[in-house]
Design an enzyme around this catalytic site. Sequence first.
Site, short mmCIF file in Angstrom:
data_model
loop_
_atom_site.label_atom_id
_atom_site.label_comp_id
_atom_site.label_asym_id
_atom_site.label_seq_id
_atom_site.Cartn_x
_atom_site.Cartn_y
_atom_site.Cartn_z
N HIS A 27 0.83 -1.21 0.00
CA HIS A 27 0.00 0.00 0.00
C HIS A 27 0.87 1.25 0.00
O HIS A 27 0.54 2.24 -0.64
CB HIS A 27 -0.93 0.02 1.23
CG HIS A 27 -2.03 -0.99 1.13
ND1 HIS A 27 -3.36 -0.65 1.10
CD2 HIS A 27 -2.00 -2.34 1.02
CE1 HIS A 27 -4.10 -1.74 0.99
NE2 HIS A 27 -3.30 -2.78 0.95
N ASP A 116 -5.66 6.28 1.70
CA ASP A 116 -5.87 4.89 1.30
C ASP A 116 -7.35 4.59 1.43
O ASP A 116 -7.95 4.84 2.49
CB ASP A 116 -5.03 3.98 2.23
CG ASP A 116 -4.92 2.57 1.68
OD1 ASP A 116 -5.96 2.01 1.31
OD2 ASP A 116 -3.80 2.06 1.63
N GLN A 339 12.75 -6.18 -6.63
CA GLN A 339 11.93 -6.91 -7.62
C GLN A 339 11.91 -6.27 -9.00
O GLN A 339 11.95 -6.97 -10.01
CB GLN A 339 10.50 -7.06 -7.08
CG GLN A 339 9.60 -7.83 -8.04
CD GLN A 339 8.36 -8.39 -7.39
OE1 GLN A 339 8.44 -9.19 -6.46
NE2 GLN A 339 7.20 -7.98 -7.86
N TRP A 357 -1.40 -6.93 -6.43
CA TRP A 357 -1.65 -5.95 -7.50
C TRP A 357 -0.36 -5.24 -7.93
O TRP A 357 -0.16 -4.97 -9.12
CB TRP A 357 -2.74 -4.97 -7.08
CG TRP A 357 -3.14 -4.03 -8.19
CD1 TRP A 357 -3.14 -2.66 -8.15
CD2 TRP A 357 -3.62 -4.38 -9.51
NE1 TRP A 357 -3.58 -2.14 -9.34
CE2 TRP A 357 -3.88 -3.17 -10.20
CE3 TRP A 357 -3.84 -5.59 -10.17
CZ2 TRP A 357 -4.35 -3.14 -11.52
CZ3 TRP A 357 -4.31 -5.56 -11.49
CH2 TRP A 357 -4.56 -4.35 -12.14
N1 UDP Z 1 8.83 -6.90 -3.57
C1 UDP Z 1 10.17 -6.60 -3.57
N2 UDP Z 1 11.05 -7.60 -3.34
C2 UDP Z 1 10.68 -8.87 -3.13
C3 UDP Z 1 9.30 -9.19 -3.14
C4 UDP Z 1 8.40 -8.18 -3.37
O1 UDP Z 1 10.57 -5.45 -3.78
O2 UDP Z 1 11.55 -9.71 -2.92
C5 UDP Z 1 7.87 -5.80 -3.77
C6 UDP Z 1 7.19 -5.89 -5.11
O3 UDP Z 1 8.00 -5.26 -6.10
C7 UDP Z 1 5.87 -5.18 -4.86
C8 UDP Z 1 5.62 -5.43 -3.37
O4 UDP Z 1 6.84 -5.89 -2.81
O5 UDP Z 1 6.01 -3.81 -5.10
C9 UDP Z 1 4.58 -6.50 -3.11
O6 UDP Z 1 3.33 -5.97 -3.35
P1 UDP Z 1 2.15 -6.85 -3.94
O7 UDP Z 1 0.97 -5.96 -4.08
O8 UDP Z 1 2.59 -7.55 -5.17
O9 UDP Z 1 1.92 -7.99 -2.87
P2 UDP Z 1 1.71 -7.98 -1.25
O10 UDP Z 1 3.06 -8.00 -0.66
O11 UDP Z 1 0.92 -6.74 -0.91
O12 UDP Z 1 0.98 -9.25 -1.02
#
Ligand code: UDP
Length: 464
Positions: A27, A116, A339, A357
């Site tokens: 978020h 949010d 990522q 998302w």
């Molecule tokens: N992410 C990252 N490194 C990792 C795993 C995830 O930077 O090793 C980041 C990814 O790029 C994204 C966020 O964490 O921006 C995850 O958000 P997402 O909405 O996909 O999933 P959530 O963690 O909220 O389930």
Amino acid sequence: MSTMDDEKTLVSSKPHVMFISFPLQGHISPMVQFSKRLVSKGIKVTVVTTTSLDITNSNSINIEHILVDTTSQGKSSAEAIDEYLAVLETGITESLPEVIEKQTTEGWPVKFLIYDALMPYALEASQKVGVQGVAFCTHSSAVLAIYYHVYQRTLDFKSLEESSSVTLPSLPLLGVEDLPSYLNEMNPYTGLFTLCMKQFRGLEKAYGVMFNTFEELEGEVVNWLSSKWKIMTIGPSVPSMFLDKRLADDRDYGLSLFKPEGEACIKWLDEKDTDSVVYVSFGSLANLVQDQMDEIAWGLLNSECNFLWVVRDTEKSKLSEKFIEESADRGLIVNWCPQLEVLAHDAVGSFMTHCGWNSTLEALSLGVPMMVLPQWTDQTTNAKYIVDVWKTGVRVKAHDKESITREDITKSVKDVMEGTKREELKTNALKLKEMAIEAMSEGGSSDKNIDDFISEIVNPTTST
Ligand code: UDP
């Protein structure tokens, strides 16, 4: 007047927008990223957070903290989640008006609060002190439309049988398993279901609703929602150097609640052939059951592809010694990675994802085909769109996450990494990548919506 006075006048003359985000990685990142976009267009930004944040990428963002009791934060039991949500609501309701008024005292009156959408009480608190708000959705617009049907009782999910499908305006035919998981009768997280429904509380009093999406991706549903609220698509809210490249050096969100092992990942990827690596991540929250971890592990190994797998430290005990030993030649396992850099790397050929998302938008923005393994919340709906609407991914197994086998994993890796299926997915992924870049570039659909919003900040046409 002294130079300092000059600076103060200059700063004060900038319109000031405040953000308040739900304290989760998925978020905070898109909101902070959007706030950087506003800063680049001459807006002064303050981000209010309840989490201790170190935003590295933009010194020009002001941070304000609201302290709340975090004893139950991060715990996964339904009771702890409910307790935390209540504490958050009380803390923000009590403190936000003061934080807003402090800005006025300091010469930076706040023109808008971007909150949010999960925090309608932030809108109520800001309107109390005369500041108008805009809801910011960190999920897709399709997901908001589904929640709205449940809220309005035009979708009675309780009466749906396991095999039913639902037809809703502007959405594809959805199976029960494609609906967000909180709608499922078996959902133990009733507090989270209530949270999703709360998004509509007082929403008609907000200036509008912003989505981290783009018109070309979700045009039909965006149109449908536009008959209810003022809708602004402003995404993908992904660092600019991966899209339009107009914000110099903007290569990461600028904040991470986890510590990425960046150097090790990139060094390892640099040694691999183009399109030879499967990147695997289930985001910042998902906890996989032991069986599922085992099948993913052995399925990856049997596929004979290279893989980079993010297994958070709290999940590491689910990997067997035997697997770690046998995969050492072809697999790199890290606690967290950068990522976007990974997805953008030439060596990465596909992404096995939980369909959060942000991850979905990042993969679309970088043209990477996906294997979808949704776990909960809106991920099931995102997976449906990836596979059946945008056609940039394959399912590992149709709607049966508990019994995924290593053979399913190996087969889906092969489908996405080689042959005609890969070609089809890659072609679609590259088309969407172009559209995402276009949307954020000068004059693109999202860029235009951002500029229109800035005009509203500068010369408001509506009042609270
Ligand atoms: N992410 C990252 N490194 C990792 C795993 C995830 O930077 O090793 C980041 C990814 O790029 C994204 C966020 O964490 O921006 C995850 O958000 P997402 O909405 O996909 O999933 P959530 O963690 O909220 O389930």
